[in-house]
Design a protein around this motif. Structure first.
Motif, PDB file in Angstrom:
ATOM      1  N   SER A   2       0.822  -1.207   0.000  1.00 29.19           N
ATOM      2  CA  SER A   2       0.000   0.000   0.000  1.00 29.19           C
ATOM      3  C   SER A   2       0.854   1.255   0.000  1.00 29.19           C
ATOM      4  CB  SER A   2      -0.966   0.001   1.177  1.00 29.19           C
ATOM      5  OG  SER A   2      -0.254   0.033   2.389  1.00 29.19           O
ATOM      6  N   ASP A   3       2.069   1.180   0.563  1.00 34.57           N
ATOM      7  CA  ASP A   3       2.986   2.329   0.518  1.00 34.57           C
ATOM      8  C   ASP A   3       3.380   2.634  -0.918  1.00 34.57           C
ATOM      9  OD1 ASP A   3       2.927   2.486   3.270  1.00 34.57           O
ATOM     10  OD2 ASP A   3       4.832   1.444   3.542  1.00 34.57           O
ATOM     11  N   ILE A   4       3.619   1.587  -1.701  1.00 26.16           N
ATOM     12  CA  ILE A   4       3.986   1.765  -3.108  1.00 26.16           C
ATOM     13  C   ILE A   4       2.826   2.394  -3.874  1.00 26.16           C
ATOM     14  CG2 ILE A   4       4.562   0.559  -5.252  1.00 26.16           C
ATOM     15  CD1 ILE A   4       5.989  -1.535  -3.445  1.00 26.16           C
ATOM     16  N   ALA A   5       1.627   1.878  -3.642  1.00 22.29           N
ATOM     17  CA  ALA A   5       0.445   2.414  -4.325  1.00 22.29           C
ATOM     18  C   ALA A   5       0.204   3.867  -3.930  1.00 22.29           C
ATOM     19  CB  ALA A   5      -0.780   1.568  -4.005  1.00 22.29           C
ATOM     20  N   SER A   6       0.389   4.169  -2.661  1.00 25.50           N
ATOM     21  CA  SER A   6       0.198   5.530  -2.177  1.00 25.50           C
ATOM     22  C   SER A   6       1.193   6.489  -2.819  1.00 25.50           C
ATOM     23  CB  SER A   6       0.336   5.546  -0.662  1.00 25.50           C
ATOM     24  OG  SER A   6       0.017   6.800  -0.148  1.00 25.50           O
ATOM     25  N   HIS A   7       2.451   6.076  -2.881  1.00 23.91           N
ATOM     26  CA  HIS A   7       3.486   6.903  -3.509  1.00 23.91           C
ATOM     27  C   HIS A   7       3.195   7.093  -5.003  1.00 23.91           C
ATOM     28  CE1 HIS A   7       7.367   8.669  -4.386  1.00 23.91           C
ATOM     29  NE2 HIS A   7       7.519   7.781  -5.355  1.00 23.91           N
ATOM     30  N   ALA A   8       2.821   6.007  -5.666  1.00 23.82           N
ATOM     31  CA  ALA A   8       2.518   6.087  -7.102  1.00 23.82           C
ATOM     32  C   ALA A   8       1.354   7.031  -7.353  1.00 23.82           C
ATOM     33  CB  ALA A   8       2.199   4.694  -7.644  1.00 23.82           C
ATOM     34  N   GLU A   9       0.350   6.963  -6.507  1.00 30.13           N
ATOM     35  CA  GLU A   9      -0.841   7.820  -6.668  1.00 30.13           C
ATOM     36  C   GLU A   9      -0.483   9.291  -6.475  1.00 30.13           C
ATOM     37  OE1 GLU A   9      -4.757   8.404  -7.715  1.00 30.13           O
ATOM     38  OE2 GLU A   9      -3.802   6.456  -7.610  1.00 30.13           O
ATOM     39  N   LYS A  10       0.455   9.567  -5.570  1.00 27.15           N
ATOM     40  CA  LYS A  10       0.874  10.953  -5.341  1.00 27.15           C
ATOM     41  C   LYS A  10       1.640  11.503  -6.534  1.00 27.15           C
ATOM     42  CE  LYS A  10       1.180  10.649  -0.345  1.00 27.15           C
ATOM     43  NZ  LYS A  10       2.082  10.463   0.793  1.00 27.15           N
ATOM     44  N   THR A  11       2.511  10.665  -7.127  1.00 27.76           N
ATOM     45  CA  THR A  11       3.333  11.141  -8.236  1.00 27.76           C
ATOM     46  C   THR A  11       2.601  11.115  -9.564  1.00 27.76           C
ATOM     47  OG1 THR A  11       4.311   8.953  -8.548  1.00 27.76           O
ATOM     48  CG2 THR A  11       5.505  10.488  -7.135  1.00 27.76           C
TER      49      THR A  11
END
Length: 51
Positions: A2-11
């Motif tokens: 979920s950290d990866i998805a969260s970071h991807a969604e921000k960028t």
């Protein structure tokens, strides 16, 4: 994960939805690729264990 998805969604806003749509349209392909990746991984593990 979920950290990866969260970071991807921000960028790149919307990327998680886009990946979800791709998976929904190509679920069979994703399963085949996952199986192939598992086979390669197991083969490499066996190779390293016999050394």
């Amino acid at each position: 994960m979920s950290d990866i998805a969260s970071h991807a969604e921000k960028t790149q806003p919307g990327i998680v939805d886009e990946v979800g749509r791709f998976y929904a349209q190509h679920a069979g392909l994703i399963k085949v690729l996952g199986g192939a990746a598992l086979a390669v991984t197991l083969s490499k593990m066996k190779e390293n264990a016999t050394r």
